[in-house]
Design a protein around this motif. Structure first.
Motif, PDB file in Angstrom:
ATOM      1  N   GLY A  51       0.882  -1.366  -0.024  1.00  0.00           N
ATOM      2  CA  GLY A  51       0.094   0.043  -0.118  1.00  0.00           C
ATOM      3  C   GLY A  51       0.966   1.264  -0.126  1.00  0.00           C
ATOM      4  O   GLY A  51       0.300   2.233  -0.055  1.00  0.00           O
ATOM      5  N   GLY A  52       2.429   1.107   0.250  1.00  0.00           N
ATOM      6  CA  GLY A  52       3.162   2.215   0.071  1.00  0.00           C
ATOM      7  C   GLY A  52       3.511   2.955   1.499  1.00  0.00           C
ATOM      8  O   GLY A  52       2.778   2.575   2.596  1.00  0.00           O
ATOM      9  N   LEU A  64      15.562   6.196  -6.172  1.00  0.00           N
ATOM     10  CA  LEU A  64      14.704   4.836  -6.438  1.00  0.00           C
ATOM     11  C   LEU A  64      13.579   5.334  -7.189  1.00  0.00           C
ATOM     12  O   LEU A  64      13.444   4.550  -8.381  1.00  0.00           O
ATOM     13  CB  LEU A  64      14.280   4.089  -5.134  1.00  0.00           C
ATOM     14  N   HIS A  65      13.098   6.369  -7.233  1.00  0.00           N
ATOM     15  CA  HIS A  65      11.928   6.819  -7.950  1.00  0.00           C
ATOM     16  C   HIS A  65      12.394   7.243  -9.424  1.00  0.00           C
ATOM     17  O   HIS A  65      11.551   6.847 -10.359  1.00  0.00           O
ATOM     18  CB  HIS A  65      11.187   7.999  -7.157  1.00  0.00           C
ATOM     19  N   ARG A  66      13.358   7.909  -9.462  1.00  0.00           N
ATOM     20  CA  ARG A  66      13.982   8.462 -10.618  1.00  0.00           C
ATOM     21  C   ARG A  66      14.351   7.155 -11.398  1.00  0.00           C
ATOM     22  O   ARG A  66      14.393   7.311 -12.894  1.00  0.00           O
ATOM     23  CB  ARG A  66      15.287   9.292 -10.477  1.00  0.00           C
ATOM     24  N   ALA A  91      11.325   2.761  -7.655  1.00  0.00           N
ATOM     25  CA  ALA A  91       9.922   3.079  -6.623  1.00  0.00           C
ATOM     26  C   ALA A  91       9.081   3.915  -7.243  1.00  0.00           C
ATOM     27  O   ALA A  91       9.219   4.637  -8.285  1.00  0.00           O
ATOM     28  CB  ALA A  91      10.523   3.730  -5.450  1.00  0.00           C
ATOM     29  N   ALA A  92       7.818   3.544  -7.022  1.00  0.00           N
ATOM     30  CA  ALA A  92       6.791   4.567  -7.634  1.00  0.00           C
ATOM     31  C   ALA A  92       6.220   5.279  -6.546  1.00  0.00           C
ATOM     32  O   ALA A  92       6.113   5.062  -5.467  1.00  0.00           O
ATOM     33  CB  ALA A  92       5.664   3.603  -8.079  1.00  0.00           C
ATOM     34  N   ARG A  93       6.123   6.736  -6.956  1.00  0.00           N
ATOM     35  CA  ARG A  93       5.347   7.614  -5.935  1.00  0.00           C
ATOM     36  C   ARG A  93       3.958   7.703  -6.309  1.00  0.00           C
ATOM     37  O   ARG A  93       3.741   8.509  -7.504  1.00  0.00           O
ATOM     38  CB  ARG A  93       6.382   8.894  -5.846  1.00  0.00           C
ATOM     39  N   ASP A  94       3.042   8.082  -5.277  1.00  0.00           N
ATOM     40  CA  ASP A  94       1.704   8.632  -5.631  1.00  0.00           C
ATOM     41  C   ASP A  94       1.488  10.175  -5.222  1.00  0.00           C
ATOM     42  O   ASP A  94       2.542  10.541  -4.675  1.00  0.00           O
ATOM     43  CB  ASP A  94       0.785   7.601  -5.074  1.00  0.00           C
ATOM     44  N   ASP A  95       0.303  10.719  -5.474  1.00  0.00           N
ATOM     45  CA  ASP A  95       0.208  11.907  -5.185  1.00  0.00           C
ATOM     46  C   ASP A  95      -0.251  12.291  -3.782  1.00  0.00           C
ATOM     47  O   ASP A  95      -0.091  13.572  -3.568  1.00  0.00           O
ATOM     48  CB  ASP A  95      -0.992  12.455  -6.237  1.00  0.00           C
ATOM     49  N   ILE A 136       3.464   5.955 -13.128  1.00  0.00           N
ATOM     50  CA  ILE A 136       4.939   6.001 -12.858  1.00  0.00           C
ATOM     51  C   ILE A 136       5.240   7.645 -12.227  1.00  0.00           C
ATOM     52  O   ILE A 136       4.751   8.674 -12.975  1.00  0.00           O
ATOM     53  CB  ILE A 136       5.586   5.955 -14.082  1.00  0.00           C
ATOM     54  N   GLY A 137       5.432   7.386 -11.054  1.00  0.00           N
ATOM     55  CA  GLY A 137       5.402   8.875 -10.257  1.00  0.00           C
ATOM     56  C   GLY A 137       3.980   9.435 -10.273  1.00  0.00           C
ATOM     57  O   GLY A 137       3.123   8.595  -9.711  1.00  0.00           O
ATOM     58  N   THR A 138       3.679  10.569 -10.702  1.00  0.00           N
ATOM     59  CA  THR A 138       2.421  11.100 -10.529  1.00  0.00           C
ATOM     60  C   THR A 138       1.809  11.297 -11.961  1.00  0.00           C
ATOM     61  O   THR A 138       0.798  11.896 -12.084  1.00  0.00           O
ATOM     62  CB  THR A 138       2.550  12.601  -9.817  1.00  0.00           C
ATOM     63  N   ALA A 139       2.292  10.588 -12.748  1.00  0.00           N
ATOM     64  CA  ALA A 139       1.544  10.633 -14.019  1.00  0.00           C
ATOM     65  C   ALA A 139       1.235   9.230 -14.632  1.00  0.00           C
ATOM     66  O   ALA A 139       1.631   8.184 -14.130  1.00  0.00           O
ATOM     67  CB  ALA A 139       2.814  11.299 -15.144  1.00  0.00           C
TER      68      ALA A 139
END
Length: 229
Positions: free
Chosen positions: A30-31, A55-57, A61-65, A111-114
């Motif tokens: 769930g993050g 990690l996100h770049r 890792a994936a980042r939500d809003d 992917i990220g916020t997109a």
């Protein structure tokens, strides 16, 4: 005391910390936000933040809003013989869908916020074509692809109100929400390591309506990772 020539001496503390962060993300589908990662790993918050950004770049890792991080789309490719990836499974299904509907079909991933288009299947003719390129980035909070991608994951407090209805219906249809004259139909793909959806975009609104059962059927064919072992 470790002997100077011991192969275990040296190493990279940054790498070890990054791997520790990745392990914690894998334990929490769930993050986790930055503070939670720092608490779980014993790292200072600023260190955890820098590692999460890296990690996100790189897609690990994936980042939500809401600022939560989860395991990213680059991780499954490292796992060896764990079954085919989502993109591998989806590509032939999308090509069949594009031929059947004579419309552009694509795989969209968060992917990220997109909402990022990662696989594209073009139709065989120049019918009611709407071009969509691999790598296209759209908002997650409106447009068929982004909304269905959100609906593929568990409910979140910040998601638009209509996402739960999409989750229950198994599809969404939108008109001119991201691009004027574009009509989109998308279906969520729950159960994969990354939030994702299949999306059909056309300039013909009637075709979009007719596409609904075909898009839902294609999503069912893609299924979940457990269907492809």
């Amino acid at each position: 005391m470790t002997p100077p020539n011991d192969p275990e001496s040296g190493g990279s503390q940054t790498l070890e910390r990054g791997l520790a962060v990745l392990v914690e993300l894998s334990r929490h589908p769930g993050g986790l936000n930055t503070s939670q990662v720092a608490a779980a790993t014993g790292l200072h918050r600023s260190v955890a933040h820098r590692l999460l950004v890296s990690l996100h770049r790189t897609g690990f890792a994936a980042r939500d809003d809401e600022g939560r991080y989860a395991v990213g789309p680059a991780v499954p490719g490292l796992l060896g013989d764990t079954g085919p990836s989502l993109r591998t499974v989806a590509e032939p299904v999308l090509h069949r869908l594009a031929r059947r509907l004579d419309a552009t079909a694509s795989l969209v991933e968060a992917i990220g916020t997109a909402a990022v288009t990662t696989v594209v299947a073009e139709p065989p003719t120049d019918g009611p074509l709407f071009w969509y390129r691999k790598g296209s980035r759209d908002p997650l909070d409106h447009g068929s692809g982004g909304l269905a991608t959100l609906a593929s994951g568990p409910p979140r407090a910040s998601e638009p109100d209509r996402v739960q209805a999409i989750r229950e219906a198994g599809y969404v249809i939108t008109h001119s929400e991201v691009n004027v004259g574009a009509h989109g139909v998308a279906a969520p793909l729950p159960g994969w390591p990354v939030r994702a959806a299949i999306n059909v975009v056309t300039s013909d609104p009637d075709l979009a309506e007719r596409a609904i059962p075909h898009v839902r059927e294609a999503a069912a064919v893609i299924g979940t990772p457990n269907d492809h072992h």
